[in-house]
Design an enzyme around this catalytic site. Structure first.
Site, PDB file in Angstrom:
ATOM      1  N   HIS A   1      -9.135   0.139   2.007  1.00 38.51           N
ATOM      2  CA  HIS A   1      -8.019  -0.721   1.613  1.00 38.51           C
ATOM      3  C   HIS A   1      -7.450  -0.231   0.284  1.00 38.51           C
ATOM      4  O   HIS A   1      -8.210   0.185  -0.593  1.00 38.51           O
ATOM      5  CB  HIS A   1      -8.493  -2.168   1.457  1.00 38.51           C
ATOM      6  CG  HIS A   1      -9.033  -2.770   2.722  1.00 38.51           C
ATOM      7  ND1 HIS A   1     -10.126  -3.603   2.752  1.00 38.51           N
ATOM      8  CD2 HIS A   1      -8.635  -2.636   4.019  1.00 38.51           C
ATOM      9  CE1 HIS A   1     -10.372  -3.976   3.994  1.00 38.51           C
ATOM     10  NE2 HIS A   1      -9.485  -3.397   4.780  1.00 38.51           N
TER      11      HIS A   1
ATOM     12  N   ALA B   1     -10.629  -0.004  -2.403  1.00 36.83           N
ATOM     13  CA  ALA B   1     -11.382  -1.227  -2.676  1.00 36.83           C
ATOM     14  C   ALA B   1     -12.882  -1.049  -2.452  1.00 36.83           C
ATOM     15  O   ALA B   1     -13.622  -2.030  -2.448  1.00 36.83           O
ATOM     16  CB  ALA B   1     -10.852  -2.350  -1.791  1.00 36.83           C
ATOM     17  N   SER B   2     -13.331   0.190  -2.266  1.00 37.64           N
ATOM     18  CA  SER B   2     -14.731   0.469  -1.911  1.00 37.64           C
ATOM     19  C   SER B   2     -15.094  -0.231  -0.607  1.00 37.64           C
ATOM     20  O   SER B   2     -16.205  -0.749  -0.447  1.00 37.64           O
ATOM     21  CB  SER B   2     -15.681   0.074  -3.041  1.00 37.64           C
ATOM     22  OG  SER B   2     -15.463   0.872  -4.173  1.00 37.64           O
ATOM     23  N   HIS B   3     -14.136  -0.271   0.300  1.00 38.03           N
ATOM     24  CA  HIS B   3     -14.337  -0.817   1.649  1.00 38.03           C
ATOM     25  C   HIS B   3     -14.266   0.326   2.661  1.00 38.03           C
ATOM     26  O   HIS B   3     -13.647   0.208   3.713  1.00 38.03           O
ATOM     27  CB  HIS B   3     -13.267  -1.865   1.953  1.00 38.03           C
ATOM     28  CG  HIS B   3     -13.261  -3.025   1.012  1.00 38.03           C
ATOM     29  ND1 HIS B   3     -12.170  -3.866   0.875  1.00 38.03           N
ATOM     30  CD2 HIS B   3     -14.203  -3.492   0.148  1.00 38.03           C
ATOM     31  CE1 HIS B   3     -12.447  -4.801  -0.026  1.00 38.03           C
ATOM     32  NE2 HIS B   3     -13.671  -4.593  -0.480  1.00 38.03           N
ATOM     33  N   SER B   4     -14.892   1.435   2.334  1.00 40.94           N
ATOM     34  CA  SER B   4     -14.788   2.641   3.151  1.00 40.94           C
ATOM     35  C   SER B   4     -15.503   2.472   4.488  1.00 40.94           C
ATOM     36  O   SER B   4     -16.595   1.905   4.551  1.00 40.94           O
ATOM     37  CB  SER B   4     -15.382   3.831   2.391  1.00 40.94           C
ATOM     38  OG  SER B   4     -14.682   4.048   1.184  1.00 40.94           O
TER      39      SER B   4
END
Length: 607
Positions: free
Chosen positions: A311, A532-535
C-alpha cells in the site's frame, strides 16, 4: 560439502514472523507431542519493553533498529530516481511485534476475489472470530470474543481523534459508525481500535499469545538469530533446512552452516521478502534468476518473487495547540514518561498503552470528489471500485503526534504536533523480489517496488493530500503546517504553508490549487511516498500456469513436504493493514496442516 545435523523435528518453520507463530502455536496446542522448531533470523521479543509497550512502536523504525529489515528497492524514475525503503519485521513475532497496532479488517469480498477453494470468506469468517477477543463492544456477529489476540480502544483516548471525526461528519459530509471493521462498512468515520490488551495495556502480538504462552511445552522450540539459507531436498521431497547464525543478531558467532531435519513438513514463513528468496536459494524459481546466481534449478517456477504488492502511504505533519494531548512528549522521553509508565505498570492505562491513532475513514470518493480527481483515475474507478461499495480507495487517519516519513524524517523543535496519514489500498502497480549477486560476489536482493508505475496510482494520493489538509485545518488543535513536510509550493501560492493561531471556520472555502500547485503535490509524493510495510504476493496462491507458487493447501508446486504460510501467498491486495490477514492465514494454515497430519483441531490448552 557435509554439514552437521543438529537435531530433527516433525515440523520446521523457516522464519518466525506473525504467521509462523500462529501456525506453530496452534499445532502445538492441538498436539503437544509434535516436535516443532521455528528458525528466526531476528531476536526474541519476550517481555521486551520496545515490543510490549505500545507507545514505543516508532522506535522499531529508527535507522539503527535491528528489529526490522530495511529492504532497499531499485531506484525508480517514477520516484524521481529514489531507491525506496520498505521495512519488514525481523524478530520473533515479526511485524506483529513492531507494527502500529491499528486494527483494520479487509472487506469479506477481498478473500472471495482470490477465487481459491477453501479460502472463501464464508470459510474464513469463523477463523477471524476464532483469533480475536473484541473488547470494544459485545455480541457483534462478525467479531470474536474468546481468541488469543485482544482488540481494545487502548489505555486512554486522545482528543485529536474526536476532532477528526467531528470535522469529517460535518465538513466532509460522511456518516459515523462505531464499527467499520464488520467486513463490509465503508466510507464512514469511526474510532480506530487497536491490537492492545485493554486490561494489561500491552501490545497484542502473535509471539506472546501463540508461542511464548506455551513455554511449558519443550516440543515447541524457537531458535532465534538463525538465518535460513535453503531447504534441503531428497528426490524433490523437503527433508530439512540449512541455516547459519544471523550476522546481525549474532555478529560474533560462527557463520558455518548447520542442518536440521524435518520428518513431516517444512513450512517457509519468511514473508514477502524472505519466502521467495529462500525458495530461489533452494533452486525453486525462474531459470534466468537462478542461472545468474549460479544456483542449479530444482523446479522451474517463474512465479516465485513476482506479484509484489503493498500500500502507498504518506504522513504529513501539522503544528498542534499547546494544550492538545499528543504522543510527542513521551516519544522525546520528557518527564511525563515516568509518570505514565508508573500508571501503566499499575493499571495498564495511560498514553503508554496508546499509538496516538484513534480515528479513521475507509474513504471512497463521492461524485464531486471523483470529478475533482480528473480523468486518469476514472478507468480504474469504473473497472474496480464503482460497483463494489465495500472497497475503499484509501484510508485517511489522524495521528496525535509527529509521524515521521521514513524517506524524509524531520528534526523538529519540542512542541505538539498532529499528523495526517493517508494510504491507498488497491494500487495497480506490481513489483518483484529476487535474489541477486553483487559485484563483490555477495548475495543481494533485486527488489523492484513498482511504486507509482501505473499513472492512476498517484491520483488518490494527490487528492488525499488536499482532502486531509482541509480536514486538519478545521480541527480545533490545528496551528498551521510544517512547510518542510509538505509540497514545495511556488512563491505566492494560495497553498503556501504557514503557522496559524487556530483553525479556519468549518464553512471556510477550500484552498484553490493552481496547475503549478498540483505539480508540486505530485512531485512531493514521488519524492516521499513509502510503503505501509504491508508487503505481500511474492509466493502467490494461484494456479501454476498463472505464475502461482503454492496451491490452495499451500503446497509449493513441483515438490513435496514443503508449504509457504505468510502474506506472500496472498494473490491480490487486501484493503486492510495486513496484520489481520497474516493472523487469518496462520489460522487457516494451521487447520490445513492439522488435516494433512490427521490431527484433530482441538486446542488442548483450552480444554
Amino acid at each position: 560439502m557435509s554439514h552437521p545435523i543438529l537435531s530433527e523435528f516433525d515440523i520446521v518453520f523457516a522464519g518466525g514472523g506473525t504467521t509462523a507463530c500462529v501456525v506453530a502455536g496452534r499445532l502445538a496446542a492441538y498436539d503437544p507431542s509434535l516436535r516443532i522448531l521455528i528458525l528466526e533470523a531476528g531476536q526474541h521479543t519476550f517481555n521486551k519493553p520496545i515490543h510490549v509497550q505500545p507507545y514505543q512502536y516508532p522506535f522499531n523504525q529508527a535507522p539503527t533498529s535491528t528489529t526490522v529489515t530495511f529492504n532497499i528497492g531499485n531506484p525508480s524514475p517514477r520516484l524521481n530516481g529514489r531507491a525506496p525503503i520498505v521495512p519488514s519485521g525481523r524478530c520473533v513475532g515479526g511485524a506483529s511485534c513492531v507494527n502500529f497496532m491499528v486494527y483494520t479488517r479487509a472487506p469479506a469480498s477481498d478473500y472471495d476475489d482470490w477465487g481459491v477453494d477453501g479460502w472463501e470468506s464464508e470459510n474464513l469468517i469463523p477463523l477471524m472470530k476464532k483469533l480475536e477477543t473484541y473488547e470494544v463492544q459485545p455480541d457483534l456477529p462478525t467479531h470474536g470474543y474468546n481468541g488469543p489476540i485482544k482488540v481494545s480502544a487502548g489505555g486512554c483516548e486522545v482528543g485529536v481523534s474526536d476532532e477528526f471525526i467531528q470535522v469529517g461528519t460535518t465538513y466532509h459530509k460522511r456518516h459515523y459508525a462505531d464499527d467499520t471493521n464488520d467486513l463490509e462498512t465503508c466510507n464512514t468515520y469511526s474510532p480506530w481500535r487497536k491490537y492492545i490488551d485493554g486490561t494489561t495495556g500491552r501490545r497484542s502480538d502473535a509471539a506472546h499469545h501463540y508461542v511464548y504462552n506455551q513455554a511449558h511445552n519443550p516440543n515447541l522450540q524457537v531458535w532465534d538469530g538463525k538465518r535460513v539459507k535453503r531447504i534441503i531436498f531428497e528426490d524433490k521431497r523437503a527433508v530439512g533446512v540449512e541455516f547459519t547464525s544471523d550476522p546481525v543478531s549474532c555478529p560474533d558467532a560462527d557463520q558455518s552452516s548447520s542442518i536440521v531435519r524435518a520428518l513431516k513438513l517444512v513450512v517457509i514463513s519468511g514473508g514477502a521478502f524472505g519466502s521467495p528468496t529462500i525458495l530461489e536459494r533452494s533452486g525453486i524459481g525462474a531459470e534466468a534468476v537462478l542461472k545468474r546466481c549460479g544456483i542449479q534449478q530444482l523446479v522451474n517456477l517463474p512465479g516465485v518473487g513476482e506479484n509484489y504488492r503493498d500500500h502507498n502511504i504518506v504522513f504529513v505533519p501539522y503544528l498542534a495547540a499547546d494544550e492538545a494531548v499528543t504522543m510527542d512528549a513521551l516519544w522525546r522521553g520528557e518527564s511525563i514518561l515516568q509518570e505514565s509508565l508508573a500508571q501503566w505498570n499499575s493499571s495498564g492505562k495511560s498514553l503508554i498503552a496508546q499509538n496516538g491513532i484513534d480515528s479513521k475513514i475507509k474513504w471512497r470518493p463521492d461524485d464531486e470528489e471523483l470529478k475533482a480527481m480528473g480523468p486518469v483515475f476514472q478507468p480504474r474507478w469504473k473497472e474496480f471500485f464503482q460497483d463494489r461499495s465495500d472497497k475503499a480507495v484509501a484510508i485517511f487517519g489522524a495521528l496525535a503526534g509527529y509521524g515521521a516519513q521514513l524517506s524524509r524524517p524531520l528534526i523538529l523543535p519540542p512542541r505538539n504536533y498532529i499528523t495526517a496519514g493517508y494510504y491507498t489500498l488497491y494500487p495497480v502497480s506490481v513489483g518483484s523480489v529476487h535474489i541477486n549477486v553483487t559485484e563483490n560476489n555477495k548475495e543481494g536482493m533485486d527488489f523492484t517496488t513498482g511504486f507509482l508505475d501505473d499513472s492512476s496510482d498517484i491520483v488518490p494520493l494527490d487528492f488525499g493530500y488536499k482532502k486531509t489538509r482541509e480536514i486538519f485545518r478545521r480541527m480545533a488543535s490545528y496551528r498551521g503546517e510544517i512547510a518542510a513536510g509538505h509540497p514545495n509550493f511556488p512563491e505566492g501560492s494560495a497553498a503556501a504553508c504557514r503557522e496559524a493561531s487556530g483553525p479556519v471556520d468549518i464553512n471556510a472555502p477550500d484552498i484553490v490549487y493552481t496547475t503549478e500547485d498540483d505539480e508540486a503535490i505530485s512531485q512531493f509524493h514521488r519524492d516521499i511516498v513509502q510503503m505501509a510495510s504491508h508487503s505481500l504476493g511474492t509466493c502467490a496462491m494461484k494456479p501454476e500456469e498463472d505464475r502461482g507458487v503454492v496451491d490452495a493447501r499451500l503446497n509449493v508446486y513441483g515438490v513435496s513436504n514443503l508449504k509457504v504460510a505468510d502474506m506472500s501467498i496472498s494473490p491480490l491486495n487486501v484493503g486492510t493493514n495486513t496484520y489481520s490477514t497474516a493472523l487469518l492465514i496462520g489460522e487457516r494454515a494451521a487447520m490445513i496442516i492439522a488435516e494433512d497430519l490427521g490431527i484433530n483441531c482441538v486446542d488442548l490448552t483450552r480444554v
